[in-house]
Design a protein around this motif. Structure first.
Motif, PDB file in Angstrom:
ATOM      1  N   UNK A   1       1.183  -1.199   0.280  1.00  0.00           N
ATOM      2  CA  UNK A   1      -0.027   0.062  -0.303  1.00  0.00           C
ATOM      3  C   UNK A   1       0.436   0.986  -0.177  1.00  0.00           C
ATOM      4  N   UNK A   2       1.813   1.482   0.819  1.00  0.00           N
ATOM      5  CA  UNK A   2       3.064   2.571   0.641  1.00  0.00           C
ATOM      6  C   UNK A   2       3.935   2.438  -0.594  1.00  0.00           C
ATOM      7  N   UNK A   3       3.618   1.491  -1.090  1.00  0.00           N
ATOM      8  CA  UNK A   3       4.779   1.830  -2.462  1.00  0.00           C
ATOM      9  C   UNK A   3       4.258   2.644  -3.456  1.00  0.00           C
ATOM     10  N   UNK A   4       2.723   1.548  -3.442  1.00  0.00           N
ATOM     11  CA  UNK A   4       1.448   1.807  -4.586  1.00  0.00           C
ATOM     12  C   UNK A   4       1.104   3.599  -4.932  1.00  0.00           C
ATOM     13  N   UNK A   5       0.923   3.712  -3.444  1.00  0.00           N
ATOM     14  CA  UNK A   5       1.057   5.445  -3.004  1.00  0.00           C
ATOM     15  C   UNK A   5       2.015   5.933  -3.447  1.00  0.00           C
ATOM     16  N   UNK A   6       3.326   5.771  -3.034  1.00  0.00           N
ATOM     17  CA  UNK A   6       4.613   6.385  -3.609  1.00  0.00           C
ATOM     18  C   UNK A   6       4.591   6.616  -4.721  1.00  0.00           C
ATOM     19  N   UNK A   7       4.203   5.733  -5.064  1.00  0.00           N
ATOM     20  CA  UNK A   7       4.684   5.449  -7.018  1.00  0.00           C
ATOM     21  C   UNK A   7       3.030   5.806  -7.858  1.00  0.00           C
ATOM     22  N   UNK A   8       1.815   6.126  -7.182  1.00  0.00           N
ATOM     23  CA  UNK A   8       1.552   7.697  -7.988  1.00  0.00           C
ATOM     24  C   UNK A   8       1.732   9.017  -7.505  1.00  0.00           C
ATOM     25  N   UNK A   9       1.786   9.438  -6.482  1.00  0.00           N
ATOM     26  CA  UNK A   9       2.808  10.147  -5.784  1.00  0.00           C
ATOM     27  C   UNK A   9       3.966  11.051  -6.597  1.00  0.00           C
ATOM     28  N   UNK A  10       4.946   9.994  -7.018  1.00  0.00           N
ATOM     29  CA  UNK A  10       6.080  10.300  -7.723  1.00  0.00           C
ATOM     30  C   UNK A  10       6.250  10.204  -9.175  1.00  0.00           C
ATOM     31  N   UNK A  11       5.037   9.700  -9.929  1.00  0.00           N
ATOM     32  CA  UNK A  11       4.902   9.218 -10.928  1.00  0.00           C
ATOM     33  C   UNK A  11       5.244   8.157 -11.472  1.00  0.00           C
ATOM     34  N   UNK A  12       5.412   7.247 -10.807  1.00  0.00           N
ATOM     35  CA  UNK A  12       6.422   6.572 -11.324  1.00  0.00           C
ATOM     36  C   UNK A  12       6.210   5.402 -12.257  1.00  0.00           C
ATOM     37  N   UNK A  13       5.856   5.642 -13.224  1.00  0.00           N
ATOM     38  CA  UNK A  13       5.048   4.575 -13.998  1.00  0.00           C
ATOM     39  C   UNK A  13       5.975   4.464 -15.561  1.00  0.00           C
ATOM     40  N   UNK A  14       4.844   3.944 -16.734  1.00  0.00           N
ATOM     41  CA  UNK A  14       5.479   3.303 -17.553  1.00  0.00           C
ATOM     42  C   UNK A  14       5.846   4.568 -17.846  1.00  0.00           C
ATOM     43  N   UNK A  15       5.526   5.045 -18.193  1.00  0.00           N
ATOM     44  CA  UNK A  15       5.879   6.245 -18.579  1.00  0.00           C
ATOM     45  C   UNK A  15       6.810   7.156 -18.595  1.00  0.00           C
ATOM     46  N   UNK A  16       8.024   6.961 -17.103  1.00  0.00           N
ATOM     47  CA  UNK A  16       9.151   7.243 -17.238  1.00  0.00           C
ATOM     48  C   UNK A  16       9.941   5.915 -17.588  1.00  0.00           C
ATOM     49  N   UNK A  17       9.243   4.487 -16.922  1.00  0.00           N
ATOM     50  CA  UNK A  17      10.344   2.902 -17.274  1.00  0.00           C
ATOM     51  C   UNK A  17       9.769   2.431 -17.544  1.00  0.00           C
ATOM     52  N   UNK A  18       9.804   1.770 -19.111  1.00  0.00           N
ATOM     53  CA  UNK A  18       9.188   1.121 -19.102  1.00  0.00           C
ATOM     54  C   UNK A  18       8.998  -0.588 -18.456  1.00  0.00           C
ATOM     55  N   UNK A  19      10.286  -0.653 -18.493  1.00  0.00           N
ATOM     56  CA  UNK A  19      10.662  -2.171 -17.466  1.00  0.00           C
ATOM     57  C   UNK A  19       9.990  -1.958 -15.909  1.00  0.00           C
ATOM     58  N   UNK A  20      10.629  -1.187 -15.980  1.00  0.00           N
ATOM     59  CA  UNK A  20      11.124  -1.111 -14.498  1.00  0.00           C
ATOM     60  C   UNK A  20      10.743   0.096 -13.874  1.00  0.00           C
ATOM     61  N   UNK A  21       8.946   0.032 -13.871  1.00  0.00           N
ATOM     62  CA  UNK A  21       8.139   0.846 -13.173  1.00  0.00           C
ATOM     63  C   UNK A  21       7.474   0.769 -11.533  1.00  0.00           C
ATOM     64  N   UNK A  22       7.786   1.044 -10.301  1.00  0.00           N
ATOM     65  CA  UNK A  22       7.614   1.067  -8.945  1.00  0.00           C
ATOM     66  C   UNK A  22       5.851   0.574  -9.191  1.00  0.00           C
ATOM     67  N   UNK A  23       4.787   1.190 -10.280  1.00  0.00           N
ATOM     68  CA  UNK A  23       3.857   1.577 -10.137  1.00  0.00           C
ATOM     69  C   UNK A  23       3.534  -0.039 -10.938  1.00  0.00           C
ATOM     70  N   UNK A  24       3.741  -0.211 -11.377  1.00  0.00           N
ATOM     71  CA  UNK A  24       3.123  -1.669 -12.941  1.00  0.00           C
ATOM     72  C   UNK A  24       3.563  -2.665 -12.113  1.00  0.00           C
ATOM     73  N   UNK A  25       4.810  -2.606 -10.913  1.00  0.00           N
ATOM     74  CA  UNK A  25       4.619  -4.226 -10.050  1.00  0.00           C
ATOM     75  C   UNK A  25       4.164  -4.203  -8.955  1.00  0.00           C
ATOM     76  N   UNK A  26       3.827  -2.993  -7.749  1.00  0.00           N
ATOM     77  CA  UNK A  26       2.693  -2.936  -6.325  1.00  0.00           C
ATOM     78  C   UNK A  26       1.077  -3.585  -7.206  1.00  0.00           C
ATOM     79  N   UNK A  27       0.807  -3.114  -8.526  1.00  0.00           N
ATOM     80  CA  UNK A  27      -0.508  -3.735  -8.945  1.00  0.00           C
ATOM     81  C   UNK A  27       0.145  -4.975  -9.465  1.00  0.00           C
ATOM     82  N   UNK A  28       0.738  -5.388 -10.223  1.00  0.00           N
ATOM     83  CA  UNK A  28       1.196  -6.904 -10.708  1.00  0.00           C
ATOM     84  C   UNK A  28       1.112  -8.210  -9.192  1.00  0.00           C
ATOM     85  N   UNK A  29       2.107  -7.042  -8.241  1.00  0.00           N
ATOM     86  CA  UNK A  29       1.980  -8.143  -6.581  1.00  0.00           C
ATOM     87  C   UNK A  29       0.132  -8.437  -5.752  1.00  0.00           C
ATOM     88  N   UNK A  30      -0.147  -6.886  -6.249  1.00  0.00           N
ATOM     89  CA  UNK A  30      -1.735  -7.359  -5.562  1.00  0.00           C
ATOM     90  C   UNK A  30      -2.405  -8.234  -6.296  1.00  0.00           C
TER      91      UNK A  30
END
Length: 544
Positions: free
Chosen positions: A80-109
């Motif tokens: 939950x913490x990492x997912x919210x931080x990923x939204x806050x810091x915009x750590x999504x596929x627009x910055x890094x397609x392979x290693x973005x934190x938002x996608x990893x948290x959603x897959x883990x969910x």
């Protein structure tokens, strides 16, 4: 990767981190946009975050992710913490397609069905500790869906079925902590309430979401009601006054969504007594009083004896009871069964008798109590008369006009003969009430005489004349009407009425004797016709 500490990050004023600007910005769209807009030639930057989710501890997890080239262990305790931080810091596929934190948290969910019960609660507790915007990520709703689905299956509820891989027998459906199995939980708690204690870690806002989700799944209202009472009582042990007020208001709001038959009236009174000392909102108080009023027929006298508010002179809160009765009658008399109405009338009569001796109770409040229910609610007004006697005795200084206003709520036609005779001699009541009591008695006697004469005319028919010779002995076991006036201490103006009343009473007694003889005669006729196997016509009893 060679790094330097050219970026200073102040996280919520709690901690300051020195990090590599290039490494952090390569994973964060928010920081990369910020640095792209900057035209400063200064090598060292400072960024201040005032509302970073999870504070310094969570920012440290984010930096580990960045310095480890986009790799970090994601589990229920930090998702939950990492997912919210990923939204806050915009750590999504627009910055890094392979290693973005938002996608990893959603897959883990997506593996939530394999979490244990305790892991699910940890994730939910983290969600409630994050800022409200965390709810938009969807992780909270997924955790709620998983929790309610498991509760429904384990409790045998009719709620919507949960996916088969989350059944109690599957490896993913582990209710207990690591040292407790599903069976041990079922043995510790009843089948439908085992989850009550575990959900105490949730705050009122999250409990509200849980309950509303349960209702959408058609979960048993009675179980939800029991949980809310349990939650309120348990949380009050360590809660502050502000927290208690929030809990009460949340619980009362949720009760409004339930079938009122599933909510205990006695428990609602318990909440009311606590709520009165917490200065809850007016809207919450109105809802609570309305719920209690709608089922006031289930209350006991002790429930109604609520002390008056601070600053009031009278002993009990009469206005509160009047509001209960108003709520009870809100739907209209036609929608209330006679049994419930009489039950409430009996309860109110007991309450009036309890508050009548209060010397501070104003006449207007006493009148409001005695007239709160319609006349059809009571079969007898003897209780009201007795309470009026106590009230007038305590308030001996009232004027005749005030006494008459009080007595106007008395239904003389529903007073027993004993009460009427007592009223005629009761000097505490206005003299006009004596006349009204005697008139009421006279009306009753006239009706009785009319019925008796009608019965006698029926027995004078040819059928009764033909059997005139078969009169039996007097049956002492027959019920008879005894009307005793006693000595009436009234004014000379009413003496003629009293004499007339006594004369009518003696006449009724004589007619009753004749009626009893005719009844015995008719019984013998019926017996003789039955013996001769004739087609006897069933005749009604003339007197009873």
């Amino acid at each position: 990767m060679e790094s330097c500490c050219d970026l200073q990050v102040d996280v919520n004023g709690e901690e300051t981190f020195m990090v590599d600007k290039k490494i952090i910005s390569s994973f964060s769209g928010r920081l990369s946009k910020l640095f792209a807009k900057s035209r400063s030639s200064v090598n060292n930057f400072k960024v201040i975050f005032h509302d970073f989710p999870g504070g310094g501890e969570n920012f440290e997890l984010v930096t580990r992710f960045c310095y480890n080239n986009g790799i970090i262990e994601i589990n229920p305790s930090n998702i939950a913490l990492l997912n919210r931080a990923a939204h806050f810091m915009e750590m999504n596929e627009s910055v890094s397609r392979r290693h973005n934190l938002l996608e990893q948290t959603e897959k883990s969910l997506e593996q939530i069905s394999y979490w244990s019960w305790s892991e699910l609660l940890v994730a939910l507790k983290q969600c409630q500790d994050l800022p409200p915007v965390a709810k938009s990520s969807g992780i909270l709703q997924k955790c709620l869906d998983s929790l309610i689905g498991r509760v429904a299956l384990a409790s045998g509820s009719e709620a919507s079925p949960y996916p088969s891989n989350s059944s109690p027998d599957s490896s993913g459906f582990r209710f207990s902590c690591d040292t407790r199995s599903t069976e041990s939980l079922k043995n510790s708690f009843s089948r439908v309430t085992w989850w009550f204690e575990d959900l105490l870690v949730l705050n009122p806002n999250l409990v509200e979401m849980v309950v509303k989700s349960m209702l959408s799944r058609k979960y048993d209202h009675a179980i939800i009601s029991r949980f809310l009472f349990y939650y309120q009582k348990s949380k009050f042990v360590t809660a502050t006054s502000v927290e208690k007020r929030k809990i009460i208001e949340s619980v009362v709001d949720l009760f409004c969504f339930l079938d009122q038959s599933s909510v205990s009236c006695k428990s609602l009174f318990g909440i009311l007594r606590v709520a009165l000392s917490l200065n809850i909102s007016k809207g919450c108080r109105i809802k609570l009083e309305s719920m209690i009023g709608s089922q006031i027929d289930q209350a006991a006298l002790d429930n109604l004896l609520v002390p008056s508010p601070h600053g009031s002179n009278y002993l009990y809160d009469v206005n509160l009871v009047l509001r209960f009765l108003k709520a009870f009658l809100r739907g209209g008399i036609s929608k209330i069964s006679p049994v419930r109405l009489r039950r409430v009338a009996s309860l109110v009569d007991l309450y009036i008798a309890e508050v009548a001796p209060d010397p501070s109770l104003k006449p207007s409040k006493f009148i409001a109590l005695t007239s709160a229910l319609p006349g059809s609610a009571r079969e007898s007004y003897d209780g009201i008369y007795s309470a009026m006697g106590m009230y007038l005795e305590v308030h001996a200084g009232l004027s005749e006009e005030e006494k008459m206003k009080i007595c106007c709520t008395l239904n003389y036609d529903k007073l027993s003969s004993e009460a009427c005779m007592h009223l005629a001699q009761n000097t505490k009541f206005p003299s006009k009430t004596t006349v009204q009591a005697l008139i009421s008695q006279q009306s009753k006697l006239k009706n009785l005489l009319h019925e008796t004469n009608h019965s006698r005319s029926f027995t004078d028919s040819p059928c009764s004349i033909s059997s005139n010779g078969s009169r039996g002995a007097k049956d002492d076991s027959q019920e008879q009407i005894v009307l005793y006036a006693g000595k009436l201490d009234i004014s000379a103006d009413n003496e003629r009425l009293r004499a007339h009343l006594q004369g009518m009473q003696w006449r009724v007694m004589e007619l009753e004797k004749a009626c009893r003889k005719m009844q015995t005669q008719m019984a013998k006729i019926m017996k003789s016709k039955t013996t001769s196997h004739s087609n006897a016509i069933s005749l009604p009893k003339l007197c009873s």
